[in-house]
Scaffold this active site. Structure first.
Site, PDB file in Angstrom:
ATOM      1  N   ASN A 138       3.710   9.479   5.594  1.00 64.48           N
ATOM      2  CA  ASN A 138       3.481   9.104   4.202  1.00 64.48           C
ATOM      3  C   ASN A 138       3.689  10.327   3.320  1.00 64.48           C
ATOM      4  O   ASN A 138       3.081  11.365   3.532  1.00 64.48           O
ATOM      5  CB  ASN A 138       2.051   8.568   4.038  1.00 64.48           C
ATOM      6  CG  ASN A 138       1.838   7.893   2.708  1.00 64.48           C
ATOM      7  OD1 ASN A 138       2.315   8.361   1.672  1.00 64.48           O
ATOM      8  ND2 ASN A 138       1.121   6.796   2.730  1.00 64.48           N
ATOM      9  N   HIS A 168      -3.322   0.061  -0.413  1.00 64.56           N
ATOM     10  CA  HIS A 168      -2.604   0.575   0.751  1.00 64.56           C
ATOM     11  C   HIS A 168      -1.828  -0.573   1.384  1.00 64.56           C
ATOM     12  O   HIS A 168      -2.297  -1.710   1.420  1.00 64.56           O
ATOM     13  CB  HIS A 168      -3.616   1.158   1.740  1.00 64.56           C
ATOM     14  CG  HIS A 168      -2.985   1.794   2.939  1.00 64.56           C
ATOM     15  ND1 HIS A 168      -2.077   2.823   2.834  1.00 64.56           N
ATOM     16  CD2 HIS A 168      -3.136   1.551   4.270  1.00 64.56           C
ATOM     17  CE1 HIS A 168      -1.693   3.188   4.053  1.00 64.56           C
ATOM     18  NE2 HIS A 168      -2.321   2.426   4.933  1.00 64.56           N
ATOM     19  N   CYS A 192       3.388   4.281   1.408  1.00 61.78           N
ATOM     20  CA  CYS A 192       3.036   3.322   2.463  1.00 61.78           C
ATOM     21  C   CYS A 192       3.742   1.984   2.233  1.00 61.78           C
ATOM     22  O   CYS A 192       4.086   1.287   3.177  1.00 61.78           O
ATOM     23  CB  CYS A 192       1.526   3.126   2.516  1.00 61.78           C
ATOM     24  SG  CYS A 192       0.821   2.520   0.977  1.00 61.78           S
ATOM     25  N   ASP A 241       0.891   1.374  10.560  1.00 59.24           N
ATOM     26  CA  ASP A 241       0.135   1.901   9.419  1.00 59.24           C
ATOM     27  C   ASP A 241       0.514   3.365   9.240  1.00 59.24           C
ATOM     28  O   ASP A 241      -0.104   4.255   9.813  1.00 59.24           O
ATOM     29  CB  ASP A 241      -1.368   1.741   9.672  1.00 59.24           C
ATOM     30  CG  ASP A 241      -2.198   2.078   8.439  1.00 59.24           C
ATOM     31  OD1 ASP A 241      -1.619   2.588   7.458  1.00 59.24           O
ATOM     32  OD2 ASP A 241      -3.411   1.837   8.453  1.00 59.24           O
TER      33      ASP A 241
END
Length: 1113
Positions: free
Chosen positions: A200, A452, A205, A469
């Protein structure tokens, strides 16, 4: 031993962190790029969240005399929390509100905790106007508080009519859900799952989740690999090559992959990487860009083949034989979430027919106005179906974007042929079975102001799901990937401690935002095999070379404790750098020759290696150690002793380097004779001083290195002037001036040297620098801008190239000026005015730059409001090189004494509104504004009287008294309206009522609430006047045709709830007081809103006031 080139300035794999909101002006919480030791808790949940709602009543709020104020401590999930508020804002004109870890200073090293939370300021008049914002954050020692720097405008909070501050009491609520987290310090995504994540960059994201989804569509990945690129392309300048590089690394790397090359190929800067965008919008923009770049190649049409479907829009008349159709293509479908329980309900709504009748009849060619039905049916669906869920929408009632967290179900298998193909047009090919299986679920966790993104994907369509993630990939159950992403609410147990045994539901802010389905009949083709045979040879060579270099760096890092870096500066380096790259001190060690040497290697052997490299025999080499002085300069201090040279490199470094870093910095002294042949080195006695010399030319304003000399401490400078003239190429008898360069931080110190005083008395020692120049002649002193060494060094130390931008075009550099940081305010505006050709510099107004938002600061610089240019460029601890300018029509000092108000004048007899910018002295009154406006507008009659109203959300909140000072009036948040006072209001009777009259429609989502629109107004109603009589006067005032007016309904509206009136009702009986300000009680006129709607973004799901996604290359 390895000779090393100077290291690159940028580290590609280095992560950046979002600036902490406590020091960032006007930012909302976004996300923090997770570090290796900190990961969002939702990656692995070990138990259900502990949730709590805390209410904080703050009395005497406006009289709090402190900058920040904490609530009492409350406990959630076994952790201590508190609310932090800045009553007057955290360096912004907004209330600043944060959730804080109460005992952060006492927690052990490395602590962290993850929480989803919302913060609210309660509206004590009407709860529907409560301001509520949601966020999530991984709290740690570095970021122990998180929240909203710009929670709500202070003018809104402190306005007593708004309802947020009642009896000087403010009520703040926090809802906190804590989740346990697993420590991922040693977690290996590749080892555990076979897949790697994406790093990131700060707020990317949303991009990472989309890229993982596209990568795991193998047909798409294969097409990207087959896009033509060459070995001469650079990934940072080529989107195809950057994407090929990224996909290759995702496929073959052992650790998470950086995306900087790809974002650079998009033309993004650092600010773009810190700006969170909408994943659905990025999907469209990226696919459009790739589609364009695939044209004329072997993979042309891939985007259409994968993602393009077609639908038929139709309008069919009911009473005549006429039908209009239009074929349209789509790459994704936007499905309603609100009001729909699942995907099938959304598709039902999508194809739902709309009746065109009554006032909304369809004008058919040759048939005139006709009753008709309007709808959409699908001609075909694509192999890969992308469904964008409309989780964000505009709330007209609250005039803001909101997130829809309602429960919304989606199946593992999606049958779009259901109910005999009700979604398909008659022309559709029924031989194609439109049965789909779910491939990926993109999730948004958080609220409308930030959050997020992550994705659940099953790459091979097996039963195993994976969560991607950012850097981390984990195995997940089907329940987690589907059911837990439906959204909706979680009901807390009645015996949950702290809730007084009263259960309540907590909204789940993590829910599906985009779904990708793959058609069953195409999955073998889509989920195909992709290997190195699909990758061009030059790409494999490039990427394998990169991998080898990365492995070499990794190996060097692992073996770093066995090696020492020796950096060797020589006269050649000083000559090359001084006057070009540096002006102060002697050398930039980042740009000299470096050697990577094993610590156990004898220094004598190192000298032999240097001899081979530079061709200087060992006996002609003398090495000097450098020392950092107390004034922060860095100079050669002493030569190495024979005993030191007999040691190993590692021993020498440890003895001489107090910082114990891996570098040893040396100056190599070599004496050169004719034809640059090395000569034996002179013996150095205690009385010898090694001095370095720089020559300054005031005519050219140039400084250069000319060499070094040994002098006797007892000698005097005049004894070496002939030698210095020879080094400079001057006649030997020329008179020269000598200056010692002492330091340059925090300011320049360069002092004249008395040539008759010996070197010891002048406190000169080894490594000192002497700058010299020809003695200036009096007649030439005014000829040169910088006539002396000190003046030139002062200029160099403080010079600053400033990029000036017009405030109207804040993203474009208009021109650059070289200025001094010590330039005064007047110096700066004089030079800007001269460049722009403006005669009066006082008409130039400057605005500083916000280094964090990359935007102009809200407040411009006041006339002579700062002392120097350096003050203009400083923002907190950051220094910018950007200023914004305006050219005013009047001098700035005069403007600062004026108040500017933007008012809208509504003509009394014409349907006209004109906007006027009124400028008056700050001590003027509302009456002065109205008198000035009278000279600029057309009145219905010469003696007409005017009034000034405050209008917000189509309601009148205030009539300003004529004697009110204008300095406190704010026109940024609400409209200031000027109108003539009707004659009937001037002669209002004792029993008459002056009431508010507003237009409204029913809220489509809540029929019990209303939405106001249009222009509100006052109306005098008489004691026994019925609604039918009032309607006559309203129709005449608004000039509404009979046919349209007959459809209007009238209601008494109180606190947003309408009570409909009959024509025979006496209107005044409903209104008790004849005062201004009762805006929540009004006569409402319900009818269709035909006014032009505000133009919102084309993508209805864009949920923040963000700049649109752009890919520039």
């Amino acid at each position: 031993m390895t000779m090393m080139t100077p290291p690159a300035l940028e580290q590609e794999d280095e992560e950046m962190l979002v600036p902490h909101p406590d020091i960032t002006e006007g930012t909302e919480p976004m996300e923090v790029a997770p570090t290796e030791t900190a990961i969002t808790a939702e990656n692995q949940q070990t138990d259900e969240p502990s949730t709590y709602r805390f209410s904080w009543t703050v009395e005497n709020f406006s009289r709090l005399g402190i900058r920040k104020h904490y609530s009492e401590v409350f406990i959630v999930g076994g952790y201590k929390w508190r609310i932090l508020v800045f009553p007057k804002g955290n360096n912004v004109d907004n209330l600043s509100l944060y959730l804080d870890v109460a005992d952060s200073a006492l927690l052990p090293y490395g602590w962290s905790r993850y929480a989803q939370f919302s913060l609210s300021v309660i509206n004590q008049i009407n709860n529907k106007h409560t301001v509520r914002k949601e966020a999530q954050h991984l709290f740690n020692a570095r970021e122990s508080d998180w929240g909203f720097t710009s929670f709500m405008p202070l003018c809104e909070l402190y306005n007593p009519n708004r309802g947020y501050l009642m009896n000087d009491t403010c009520i703040v609520e926090a809802e906190v859900a804590v989740r346990r987290i697993i420590d991922y310090t040693n977690y290996d995504s590749k080892k555990e799952t076979g897949y790697v994540g994406l790093k990131n960059q700060g707020a990317t994201c949303y991009m990472n989740s989309l890229l993982q989804t596209l990568y795991h569509i193998p047909y798409f990945r294969k097409a990207v690999y087959h896009m033509p690129t060459t070995e001469n392309d650079m990934p940072s300048a080529s989107i195809p090559l950057a994407l090929q590089s990224l996909f290759y690394k995702l496929q073959y790397s052992e650790s998470s992959v950086a995306t900087k090359e790809l974002t650079k190929s998009f033309g993004w800067d650092t600010y773009d990487s810190f700006m969170q965008h909408d994943v659905q919008e990025l999907n469209r923009v990226l696919c459009e860009k790739l589609e364009d770049k695939m044209k004329g190649t072997v993979v042309e049409g891939t985007i259409q083949h994968l993602f393009e479907g077609h639908q038929i829009s139709y309008i069919e008349c009911l009473n005549v034989d006429f039908k209009s159709t239009r074929k349209e293509s789509f790459y994704d479908l936007q499905l309603d979430v609100k009001g729909c329980r699942d995907i099938y309900a959304s598709f039902d709504k999508y194809v739902e027919e709309e009746k065109l009748e009554g006032d909304n009849k369809y004008h058919a060619e040759q048939h005139g106005l006709q009753d008709a039905k309007k709808g959409v049916l699908f001609l075909d669906f694509p192999p890969v179906l992308q469904l964008q869920l409309k989780r964000f929408e505009y709330d007209f009632l609250r005039d803001m974007m909101v997130k829809i967290n309602d429960r919304y179900e989606f199946p593992l298998q999606l049958d779009l042929d259901r109910d005999n193909g009700k979604y398909l047009s008659p022309e559709a090919d029924r031989r194609v079975r439109n049965v789909y299986t779910l491939h990926s679920v993109l999730v948004h966790s958080g609220g409308v102001h930030g959050g997020h993104y992550y994705a659940f994907i099953r790459p091979t369509l097996s039963d195993q799901w994976f969560k991607f993630d950012d850097e981390h990939v984990t195995k997940e159950s089907m329940k987690t990937a589907l059911e837990e992403q439906y959204g909706g609410e979680e009901e807390l147990s009645p015996n949950n401690p702290g809730f007084n045994n009263t259960p309540f539901k907590f909204t789940k802010y993590s829910n599906a935002y985009m779904l990708v389905y793959i058609r069953e009949s195409d999955k073998e083709k889509i989920i195909c095999n992709v290997d190195e045979k699909d990758i061009a040879e030059h790409i494999l060579i490039r990427f394998k070379k990169e991998q080898e270099e990365k492995e070499q760096k990794k190996k060097e890092k692992a073996e770093a404790h066995l090696y020492t870096i020796i950096k060797v500066a020589r006269d050649e380096d000083l000559t090359a750098q001084i006057g070009r790259e540096i002006f102060f001190d002697l050398v930039d060690y980042d740009k000299v020759r470096s050697f990577r040497v094993q610590k156990q290697l004898p220094f004598s052997h190192f000298k032999e290696e240097v001899a081979k490299e530079i061709g200087v025999p060992v006996q002609f080499q003398r090495y000097w150690l450098w020392a950092k002085r107390q004034n922060h300069t860095y100079r050669p201090n002493r030569p190495l002793t024979p005993q030191e040279e007999a040691q190993s490199v590692g021993q020498l470094r440890d003895v001489t380097n107090r910082a114990f870093n891996s570098e040893l910095k040396l100056f190599l002294e070599v004496e050169l004779g004719p034809e640059f042949r090395p000569l034996p080195l002179p013996e150095k006695s205690k009385d010898d001083i090694l001095l370095f010399f720089k020559l300054y030319d005031p005519e050219k304003a140039e400084l250069r290195y000319v060499g070094r000399l040994f002098v006797k401490a007892s000698g005097k400078p005049f004894e070496i002037t002939s030698k210095l003239n020879e080094m400079a190429g001057f006649p030997l008898e020329d008179d020269i001036e000598l200056f010692e360069e002492i330091k340059f931080e925090p300011h320049v110190m360069c002092e004249h040297i008395d040539k008759r005083q010996n070197f010891r008395a002048s406190q000169l020692e080894d490594g000192d620098i002497i700058c010299f120049q020809k003695s200036p002649r009096p007649e030439n002193e005014d000829q040169y801008q910088y006539p002396s060494v000190p003046s030139f060094l002062q200029y160099v130390r403080n010079r600053q190239v400033v990029r000036f931008r017009s405030l109207e075009k804040p993203k474009e550099d208009a021109f650059c000026l070289e200025l001094s940081k010590l330039s005064t305010y007047d110096d700066v505006v004089d030079k800007v005015a001269h460049h722009l050709g403006v005669d009066d510099p006082s008409k130039i107004r400057l605005t500083p730059h916000n280094c964090y938002s990359q935007q102009p600061k809200p407040q411009p610089i006041k006339y002579r409001g700062v002392d120097h240019l350096s003050d203009m460029l400083l923002y907190y601890n950051q220094t910018s090189d950007i200023l914004y300018y305006e050219v005013l029509d009047i001098p700035l000092p005069e403007l600062q004494g004026l108040k500017t108000l933007k008012v809208a004048f509504h003509h009394a007899t014409k349907d006209e509104v004109s906007i006027h910018s009124m400028r008056l002295p700050k001590n003027s009154t509302v009456g002065d504004v109205l008198n000035d406006l009278k000279t600029k507008v057309e009145l219905s009659h010469p003696t007409a009287e005017l009034r000034l109203l405050e209008v917000f959300n189509h309601k009148i909140y205030k009539v300003f008294p004529p004697n009110e000072k204008i300095e406190t009036i704010n026109d940024h948040y609400w409209t200031l309206r000027v109108e003539e006072i009707p004659e009937e209001e001037k002669n209002i009777g004792q029993h008459d009522r002056l009431i508010h009259v507003y237009h409204f429609i029913k809220d489509p989502q809540n029929q019990m609430q209303v939405q106001n629109f249009g222009d509100p107004f006052f109306l005098v109603i008489h004691e026994s006047e019925t609604l039918s009589e009032v309607k006559v006067r309203i129709q005449k005032k608004l000039q509404i045709p009979d046919e349209e007016f007959s459809k209007w309904k009238f209601a008494y509206v109180s606190l947003g709830r309408p009570d409909y009136l009959q024509d025979s009702d006496v209107v005044s009986a409903r209104f008790q007081r004849s005062i201004y300000g009762a805006w929540e009680q009004y006569l409402g006129m319900e009818h269709a809103d035909t006014t032009p709607k505000r133009a919102y973004t084309a993508n209805q799901n864009r949920h923040t006031l963000e700049k649109p996604v752009k890919i520039y290359n």
